[in-house]
Write an enzyme that holds these catalytic residues in place. Structure first.
Site, mmCIF file in Angstrom:
data_model
loop_
_atom_site.group_PDB
_atom_site.id
_atom_site.type_symbol
_atom_site.label_atom_id
_atom_site.label_comp_id
_atom_site.label_asym_id
_atom_site.label_seq_id
_atom_site.Cartn_x
_atom_site.Cartn_y
_atom_site.Cartn_z
ATOM 1 N N LYS A 16 -43.864 -36.125 -7.429
ATOM 2 C CA LYS A 16 -44.936 -36.671 -8.262
ATOM 3 C C LYS A 16 -46.297 -36.274 -7.696
ATOM 4 O O LYS A 16 -46.489 -36.220 -6.482
ATOM 5 C CB LYS A 16 -44.800 -38.195 -8.319
ATOM 6 C CG LYS A 16 -45.729 -38.885 -9.327
ATOM 7 C CD LYS A 16 -45.429 -40.374 -9.380
ATOM 8 C CE LYS A 16 -46.369 -41.101 -10.331
ATOM 9 N NZ LYS A 16 -46.071 -42.553 -10.397
ATOM 10 N N SER A 33 -45.586 -44.609 -14.824
ATOM 11 C CA SER A 33 -46.423 -43.426 -14.689
ATOM 12 C C SER A 33 -45.660 -42.193 -14.188
ATOM 13 O O SER A 33 -46.190 -41.078 -14.224
ATOM 14 C CB SER A 33 -47.571 -43.711 -13.710
ATOM 15 O OG SER A 33 -47.070 -44.025 -12.416
ATOM 16 N N SER A 65 -43.075 -48.113 -12.571
ATOM 17 C CA SER A 65 -43.325 -46.705 -12.867
ATOM 18 C C SER A 65 -42.207 -45.748 -12.490
ATOM 19 O O SER A 65 -42.275 -44.567 -12.799
ATOM 20 C CB SER A 65 -44.622 -46.247 -12.186
ATOM 21 O OG SER A 65 -45.726 -46.915 -12.736
#
EC number: 6.3.5.7
Length: 529
Positions: A84, A159, A183
């Site tokens: 990420k 996210s 997330s």
């Protein structure tokens, strides 16, 4: 017999690692297969901000050398992974999907990523996300929205939507995400994969660009429970660079069994005698009927497999959303004040003095959702409102933890949905931020309490979209939720479906907007190795 690219992509991370160790396929071949798939799928998915073919193949070649020399024995040695975009990697673009950091190349690597790379994982690149992890749809990225592999007109969740979409679309074998209020778990649910949010402190946060420091946790997203348990085992442990990290490394002796990080030892299909609680509060108004049926059916299945399952009143559920957003936004307003255009990151070109430079840099560098949360956080921390909002939210946080502690006195695991709905249509939540916030109703309390949770597929709605099952455990009892999840997964494996990969790979230039990204060696700072 040589494996085809499709056969390589169909394997889980651990299965692929075993094939590489056995010499049936090389890391270079596996990495090439994933890079080719990612480059073909990205025109529709937009899961990656940077995809580094040159760097990944060089890394794979070195891993193959180490495996041949007997220097690497890890179960994921040679396996292609994705990271990420809020986890620092030395010399690689780490943007948090924000304009304000679109030229930031860290001089160090985050501990979790470092552990993964030391184990022989091959990093393909950084995955797309909601800007600074603020969102539940992966639509607030400066680099354009990510699309759900199951339906390109729907969001992948957020996210960590880029990481989840990349795994679901077979663009990487496994990925790292971060979880501040769901997330990891929510995008895992929306994309039909598995994700673990560990106990707060289980994994070092060093090198993770903070959103909410008391809530953020790094965790894995993978194709199955085995992959996630294996990755969690590798990245967990005490880190002297992070004072909030706790525990010991795998294999070390400790008096407290819960502190051991040998999570793969919990991969046993056996829940006989395990007590599972199902909160009545999770199945009241607001939940889709398809989601409710699938999750309750999963509870019944675990009961049939030998677990003791019963409903109970958890309480405090209605207070989780307001408490979470007050605390998270307050911490965000503090954490993001460092981005001012002075030392690193984007700086506005036109300004007359320091204050104007601050104002214009932040106005141009941050997106609308980030600005909204910074302003909300600054408001609740301001004089006259600190006690009325922030202090009160901290008290509610303590009460939520107390409610979970009481529940875990009776139950080994708590079972419920991950989200009240399946994946939403693109654009639905952006026009109504409150609706997006309320979608986190089943996930944010877990971060407030600091307890572990896992999401895995348990069914599909009338549109064929995946539904996630959430299993929660007491602090540092990841092994219990892994065991329960693995047991359910083994009973459900014949019912698991995959996205239609032909649609993902179909030529379509309309889905992805023009964004600031390139792929050949993207994200590597000039002159930095």
């Amino acid at each position: 017999m040589k494996l085809t690219a499709d056969e390589i992509l169909s394997l889980s991370a651990v299965e692929l690692g075993a094939k590489i160790a056995a010499g049936e396929v090389t890391s270079v071949e596996a990495t090439t297969a994933y890079l080719d798939r990612a480059e073909a799928a990205e025109k529709n998915i937009n899961a990656f901000i940077t995809l580094d073919r040159e760097g990944a193949l060089a890394g794979a070649k070195e891993v193959d050398r180490k495996i041949a020399a007997g220097e690497l024995k890890s179960p994921i040695a040679g396996v292609p992974v994705a990271i990420k975009a809020n986890m620092c990697i030395e010399g690689k673009l780490t943007s948090c999907a924000s304009h304000i950091l679109d030229n930031f190349y860290p001089t160090y690597t985050s501990t979790a990523v470092e552990k993964l790379l030391e184990a022989g994982a091959v990093n393909l690149g950084s995955t797309n996300m909601d800007e600074f992890a603020m969102g539940s749809t992966s639509e607030t990225s400066y680099f354009g929205p990510t699309h759900n592999p199951w339906d390109l007109d729907r969001v992948p969740g957020g996210s960590s939507g880029g990481s989840a979409a990349a795994v679901a679309a077979n663009e990487c074998a496994v990925a790292l995400g971060s979880d501040t209020g769901g997330s990891i778990r929510q995008p895992a649910s929306f994309c039909g994969i598995t994700g673990i949010k560990p106990t707060y402190g289980r994994v070092s946060r060093y090198g993770l660009i903070a959103y909410g420091s008391s809530l953020d946790q790094i965790g894995p997203l993978g194709k199955d429970v085995t992959d996630c348990a294996t990755i969690l085992e590798i990245i967990s442990g005490k880190d002297l660079k992070d004072s909030t990290s706790v525990g010991v490394n795998a294999g070390e002796d400790t008096a407290d069994e819960r502190m051991k990080t040998d999570f793969t030892s919990a991969l046993k299909a056996d829940v006989k005698g395990m007590k599972i609680g199902v909160p009545k509060d999770y199945f009241l108004e607001g939940i889709d009927e398809d989601v409710k049926k699938a999750v309750l059916a999963a509870a019944d299945r675990l009961k049939e497999l030998g677990a003791e399952v019963e409903e109970f009143d958890l309480g405090m559920v209605e207070y989780a959303i307001p408490a979470y957003y007050i605390i998270a936004c307050a911490e965000a307003s503090s954490n993001l004040e460092r981005f001012d255009g002075v030392k690193y990151g984007y700086r506005t070109k036109d300004y007359n003095d320091l204050h104007e430079m601050y104002k214009k840099t932040r106005s141009e560098g941050f997106g609308p959702e980030v600005k909204r949360r910074i302003m909300l956080g600054s408001f609740v921390l301001s004089s006259g409102y600190y006690d009325a909002y922030y202090v009160k939210a901290l008290r509610v946080k303590a009460l939520i933890k107390k409610a979970f502690d009481k529940a875990f006195e009776k139950y080994d695991v708590i079972l419920g949905p991950v989200a009240p709905t399946t994946a939403l249509k693109c654009g639905e939540s952006l026009s109504d931020p409150i609706k997006m916030y309320l979608g986190d109703v089943y996930t944010v309390a877990i971060n407030l309490a600091g307890i572990p949770g896992i999401s895995l597929p348990c069914g599909y709605d009338k549109n064929g979209l995946p539904i996630g099952l959430q299993l929660l455990g007491q602090t540092f009892e990841e092994k219990k939720i892994i065991r329960a999840a693995y047991t359910f997964e083994q009973s459900f494996k014949d019912e698991v479906k995959k996205p239609d990969f032909s649609k993902i790979l179909k030529e379509n230039t309309d889905n992805s907007p023009e964004v600031n990204k390139s792929f050949s060696g993207a994200g590597t700072a000039p002159g930095i190795n």
